[in-house]
Design a protein around this motif. Structure first.
Motif: not given
Length: 148
Positions: A83-87
């Motif tokens: 999720f951090s990468i996606y964000r």
């Protein structure tokens, strides 16, 4: 009695004398004002040094990759770091789109301004030509009256 001021026999405040070690008598209430004051004082010390007041550079971003190998998203089976990468990827893409839209808006505003300038120049030229024709007509009329 710890918070009260004690007076010595000579009439001076002993507590005030012991705590008044501050160099700057001005209050430090507003940190922004203090920071700006210190910057101005620094600049005034070096008054002969030129100051660079330039506009900040426009942020540039790398173009997005043509092929994205590891597609990540915020789905149920994603790992904890996905999720951090996606964000982060979403933030970069949104920033890129925002920059493109602002560039397009600036270009359209510039084109609109140029069109307005051309229209005003054209109107001015027409008005000037009309006034020139009037002046020439009066001049020719005055010449014909003088010849008679």
């Amino acid at each position: 009695m710890s918070g009260e001021k004690r007076r010595a026999d000579n009439g001076s405040d002993t507590e005030e004398q012991s705590t008044s070690t501050a160099v700057d008598p001005r209050p430090k209430g507003n940190k922004l004002v203090s920071k700006q004051r210190s910057q101005v004082e620094y600049l005034m010390k070096n008054i002969d040094k030129p100051i660079d007041i330039s506009t900040p550079e426009k942020p540039t971003l790398r173009p997005p990759p043509d092929i994205v190998l590891n597609v990540r998203g915020s789905s149920a089976g994603a790992g904890s770091s996905d999720f951090s990468i996606y964000r982060d990827l979403r933030r970069k893409e949104n920033l890129r789109v925002k920059l493109m839209e602002s560039d397009a808006a600036q270009d359209s505003a510039k084109d609109k301004f140029i069109d307005e300038i051309e229209l005003l120049k054209q109107k001015d030229e027409e008005k000037t030509a009309k006034n020139r024709a009037k002046r020439q007509k009066r001049k020719n009329k005055n010449k014909s009256v003088k010849e008679k």
